[in-house]
Design a protein around this motif. Structure first.
Motif, PDB file in Angstrom:
ATOM      1  N   TYR A 162       0.837  -1.209   0.000  1.00 29.92           N
ATOM      2  CA  TYR A 162       0.000   0.000   0.000  1.00 29.92           C
ATOM      3  C   TYR A 162       0.870   1.257   0.000  1.00 29.92           C
ATOM      4  N   GLU A 196      -7.481   2.387  -7.512  1.00 33.45           N
ATOM      5  CA  GLU A 196      -7.399   3.794  -7.902  1.00 33.45           C
ATOM      6  C   GLU A 196      -6.046   4.374  -7.507  1.00 33.45           C
ATOM      7  N   SER A 197      -5.763   5.508  -8.104  1.00 34.40           N
ATOM      8  CA  SER A 197      -4.569   6.253  -7.753  1.00 34.40           C
ATOM      9  C   SER A 197      -4.760   6.928  -6.382  1.00 34.40           C
ATOM     10  N   TYR A 198      -3.687   7.049  -5.620  1.00 34.33           N
ATOM     11  CA  TYR A 198      -3.725   7.763  -4.334  1.00 34.33           C
ATOM     12  C   TYR A 198      -2.302   8.126  -3.953  1.00 34.33           C
ATOM     13  N   THR A 199      -2.186   9.041  -3.033  1.00 30.49           N
ATOM     14  CA  THR A 199      -0.861   9.416  -2.553  1.00 30.49           C
ATOM     15  C   THR A 199      -0.751   9.189  -1.049  1.00 30.49           C
TER      16      THR A 199
ATOM     17  N   LYS B 115     -19.249  -5.018  -7.723  1.00 35.10           N
ATOM     18  CA  LYS B 115     -19.416  -3.728  -8.383  1.00 35.10           C
ATOM     19  C   LYS B 115     -20.370  -3.872  -9.549  1.00 35.10           C
ATOM     20  N   GLU B 171     -15.613   2.454  -2.396  1.00 35.46           N
ATOM     21  CA  GLU B 171     -14.933   2.030  -3.611  1.00 35.46           C
ATOM     22  C   GLU B 171     -15.783   2.270  -4.849  1.00 35.46           C
ATOM     23  N   SER B 172     -16.810   3.099  -4.735  1.00 37.31           N
ATOM     24  CA  SER B 172     -17.572   3.480  -5.925  1.00 37.31           C
ATOM     25  C   SER B 172     -16.822   4.568  -6.688  1.00 37.31           C
ATOM     26  N   LYS B 174     -15.769   8.065  -8.276  1.00 41.43           N
ATOM     27  CA  LYS B 174     -15.691   9.291  -7.485  1.00 41.43           C
ATOM     28  C   LYS B 174     -16.375  10.492  -8.141  1.00 41.43           C
ATOM     29  N   LYS B 279      -7.028   6.595   4.217  1.00 44.22           N
ATOM     30  CA  LYS B 279      -6.810   5.888   2.955  1.00 44.22           C
ATOM     31  C   LYS B 279      -7.909   6.237   1.957  1.00 44.22           C
ATOM     32  N   ARG B 282      -7.499   9.853   0.657  1.00 40.77           N
ATOM     33  CA  ARG B 282      -6.342  10.080  -0.210  1.00 40.77           C
ATOM     34  C   ARG B 282      -6.522   9.472  -1.604  1.00 40.77           C
ATOM     35  N   LEU B 283      -7.626   8.787  -1.831  1.00 40.24           N
ATOM     36  CA  LEU B 283      -7.881   8.277  -3.175  1.00 40.24           C
ATOM     37  C   LEU B 283      -8.128   9.445  -4.126  1.00 40.24           C
ATOM     38  N   GLU B 284      -7.632   9.263  -5.345  1.00 40.08           N
ATOM     39  CA  GLU B 284      -7.816  10.298  -6.366  1.00 40.08           C
ATOM     40  C   GLU B 284      -9.317  10.600  -6.538  1.00 40.08           C
TER      41      GLU B 284
END
Lengths: 336, 370
Positions: A162, A196-199, B115, B171-172, B174, B279, B282-284
């Motif tokens: 992660y 998904e992308s994340y930082t 999903k 997790e749907s 965004k 967490k 911080r997801l895009e």
């Protein structure tokens, strides 16, 4: 977050998603297109351990398979970063840093300061580090402390999949040179990683386990050794707090100091050799800033001050083990 | 023959493999009624109480406070007073001889979230139970389907129950469009179409309650009943400092005091809960989604949309549940859903009442739906 992938796949996914997002992101390094570079062998492998597999054809012209000349392509990556690209240069083994160190510590790290803040150098240097692969003295070293010493570099040591993905995306988006160090033994470690992308921000420690008795600060692969030790110690009624700084520069001193204020006892686990190490650095910080909270001497569990041995048996003894960590925790816990 | 009932470590959520005993709420020898809370346990994510599924006397406390047990591990024994001690000891010995903890490696550890594509966006949902009149659980602002961890299985005892992640959440996908209740409600209606539900009982928490009412407004025929838990859109006020603090918090230190406002017991805000929330944040795309929704619905500590008349005029059963000490949306709003609504205010509870008083909330909903 049910999907599990390996540390290695997490790094590949971070590169893939950032290359898709930002056309300025390029990759440079030896063998990262897959071997000899001859037709038919392109992208067959993707780096010595397959981390960049699949990217060569997905992003034509943006994965540059370089000659075996670290001084050349690392210098080119630094120059490209100054001129608007966001290169990720792969050093294969961090042990090879010697031949391109000037490009990193005397050029990339200095530009922002020497040009009055007008220059940015958004380059990432990825490299494998660490013992445990039977690769002997020149391919097994743990050198994050060397980079941490140099102002102007940011230094990342992810301990799990992660963090590897989120920290690498952060590294690529960061406008300063980042040294991103991947422990080769962790490549097969699986963990939950969002698709998904994340930082994950720099300078924010992860409290990997909570406890009131003893604080353990550990880096990279050693976080997992510390967690193994902490689980065993729990059964003996000793509750360890395991702190993973995630980046050695910047360093999240606050989380470490807050924990030591609570426990009064500190063990630092560092795979580097002990002199001028992260272990001695953190021991110094805590001794200065949380002296009053300490109930026992600070213990450092490190490699011995010798090169990584070639002998399997000696290499196994070289790397800090859960048993050595447990013994150190017990010593600080029982200290009166 | 009187039965010997074994109290075991519950499994709260897919990732739970062990739990810690926080303390016993009943003494050995005390009589216990069905539904009474017997022992408090804690996973790395959340704390809660194990309640009695049978009546009897607490005969044994096998686990002590601070003990860590695997899921399914033996906590204690409830049996009638006349059951001989020897029988109980034999049952314990038998259990301990045969118990093997689940290693968590098995792939078939209960239902898993799926999903589904709804209007070009992927929505995540978890389905439990079979048959009956279906129910949909709709979480609040910044939440996800795990907000129903302690409710989902109980409510699915005699019906199909879906919990979904709203757009922008969990997790749907965004993309939240304009962030309005109407657009979130359209996603719920689209979800019902996609999984083939003509009508369902809607249970919404906080903003999810507002979304439920917006579904009822847009498509009243699709709604069998409304259960509004600490619901938004029933009044003007909302804790603007909480909304802004939640949206703005980027690290553990900033997030902890914000999340503490959600619970009556701030000790429930564990490191794991904070880490999971970070967490997610911080997801895009999450930051933009939360800002769009909060700007549209909750700007400056006021709720932009009022749907109380929808609930009052729906002509379907409405249950309102609120925690007396809710710090996010005032309990006074509980009375706004019309004179026919059944209103239950739970003493001492906060905003996350469905988690903190799960057993009580589950019973209220089960009784309400008959």
């Amino acid at each position: 977050m049910a999907r599990k992938i390996t540390y290695q796949q997490a790094i590949n996914e971070a590169l893939d998603q950032e290359m898709a997002r930002d056309p300025r992101v390029i990759i440079m390094g030896e063998d990262n297109a897959g071997g000899a570079g001859a037709p038919g062998e392109e992208d067959a492998w993707g780096g010595v351990l397959g981390v960049t597999k699949g990217l060569f054809h997905k992003y034509p012209g943006r994965v540059l398979d370089t000659p075996i000349s670290e001084s050349g392509y690392v210098g080119a990556a630094v120059g490209a970063a100054c001129n608007g690209l966001r290169p990720v240069a792969e050093l294969m083994f961090v042990d090879f840093i010697g031949v391109c160190f000037d490009q990193i510590y005397n050029q990339a790290a200095k530009f922002r300061y020497m040009f009055g803040g007008k220059a940015e150098t958004p380059v990432v240097i990825r490299a494998m580090y660490g013992a445990g692969f039977r690769a002997a003295a020149q391919h097994s070293q743990c050198l994050y402390n060397m980079f941490t010493h140099i102002p102007g570099l940011k230094v990342v040591v992810p301990s799990n999949p992660y963090d590897a993905k989120g920290l690498l995306i952060q590294a690529i988006r960061d406008n300063d040179p980042v040294i991103f160090l991947e422990h080769k033994v962790l490549y097969t470690m699986e963990g939950e990683v969002p698709e998904e992308s994340y930082t994950v921000p720099f300078g924010e420690a992860n409290v990997a386990r909570e406890g009131d008795d003893v604080t353990i600060v550990a880096f990279g692969r050693m976080v997992n050794q510390a967690l193994t030790a902490a689980a065993a110690l729990q059964k003996q009624g000793i509750h360890c707090e395991v702190i993973d700084p995630r980046t050695t520069s910047p360093l999240d001193e606050d989380t470490i100091l807050e924990s030591v204020e609570k426990t009064g006892r500190l063990v630092i686990v560092d795979e580097s050799t002990p002199r001028c190490s992260m272990a001695s650095d953190i021991a110094g910080i805590v001794a200065q800033k949380a002296f009053g909270a300490l109930k026992a001497p600070i213990e450092q569990v490190t490699a011995p001050h010798v090169p990584v041995p070639f002998s399997d048996a000696l290499e196994d003894l070289y790397v800090p083990s859960p048993a050595r960590i447990e013994a150190a925790v017990t010593r600080v816990k029982e200290y009166r | 023959m009187s039965a010997i009932h074994k109290l075991t470590m519950p499994k709260w959520g897919l990732s739970m493999q062990e739990g810690k005993v926080n303390g016993w709420l009943k003494e050995i020898g005390e009589s216990i009624a069905v539904g009474e809370e017997i022992v408090e346990v804690e996973s790395e994510k959340i704390a809660g109480a194990v309640e009695a599924s049978v009546a009897g006397v607490l005969r044994r406390q096998i686990a002590s406070a601070e003990d860590v047990l695997p899921v399914g591990g033996l906590l204690g024994i409830v049996a009638d007073a006349e059951v001989p001690d020897a029988d109980i000891d034999a049952a314990i010995a038998d259990f301990l001889a045969n118990f093997t903890p689940d290693t968590g490696d098995e792939e078939d550890a209960g239902p898993k979230p799926e999903k589904i594509e709804v209007g070009g966006r992927k929505l995540r949902y978890l389905k439990r139970g079979e048959g009956g009149e279906p129910m949909i659980l709709i979480h609040g602002f910044g939440g996800d389907l795990n907000n129903w961890l302690f409710n989902h299985e109980a409510l699915a005892a005699d019906r199909t129950v879906y919990a979904l992640d709203l757009p922008g959440h969990g997790e749907s996908a965004k993309d939240v469009g304009d962030g309005s209740l109407a657009s979130l409600a359209a996603a719920v209606v689209g979800f019902m179409d996609a999984v083939g539900l003509d009508a369902a009982h809607l249970v919404g928490h906080s903003m999810g309650g507002a979304v439920s009412m917006a579904v009822a407004q847009a498509a009243p025929a699709r709604v069998r009943s409304l259960t509004l838990i600490a619901s938004a859109a029933l009044g003007d006020e909302i804790n603007g400092a909480y909304i802004d603090g939640f949206v703005g918090a980027n690290d553990r230190r900033a997030l902890k005091p914000v999340l503490s406002q959600l619970f009556s017991d701030a000790g429930l805000v564990t490191r794991q809960l904070i880490d999971d929330m970070l967490k997610y944040k911080r997801l895009e795309g999450v930051d933009a989604a939360l800002r769009t929704i909060s700007d549209t619905l909750f700007e400056h500590g006021r709720q932009a949309t009022r749907l109380a008349p929808v609930a009052a005029g729906l002509g379907k059963p409405v249950l309102v549940i609120w925690g007396e000490n809710d710090q996010i949306i005032p309990v006074a709003h509980a009375r706004a859903a019309g004179k026919d609504a059944l209103v239950e205010v739970l003493t001492g509870q906060g905003h996350m009442v469905q988690m903190e008083a799960a057993n009580e909330v589950n019973r209220l909903i089960a009784r309400f739906l008959g």
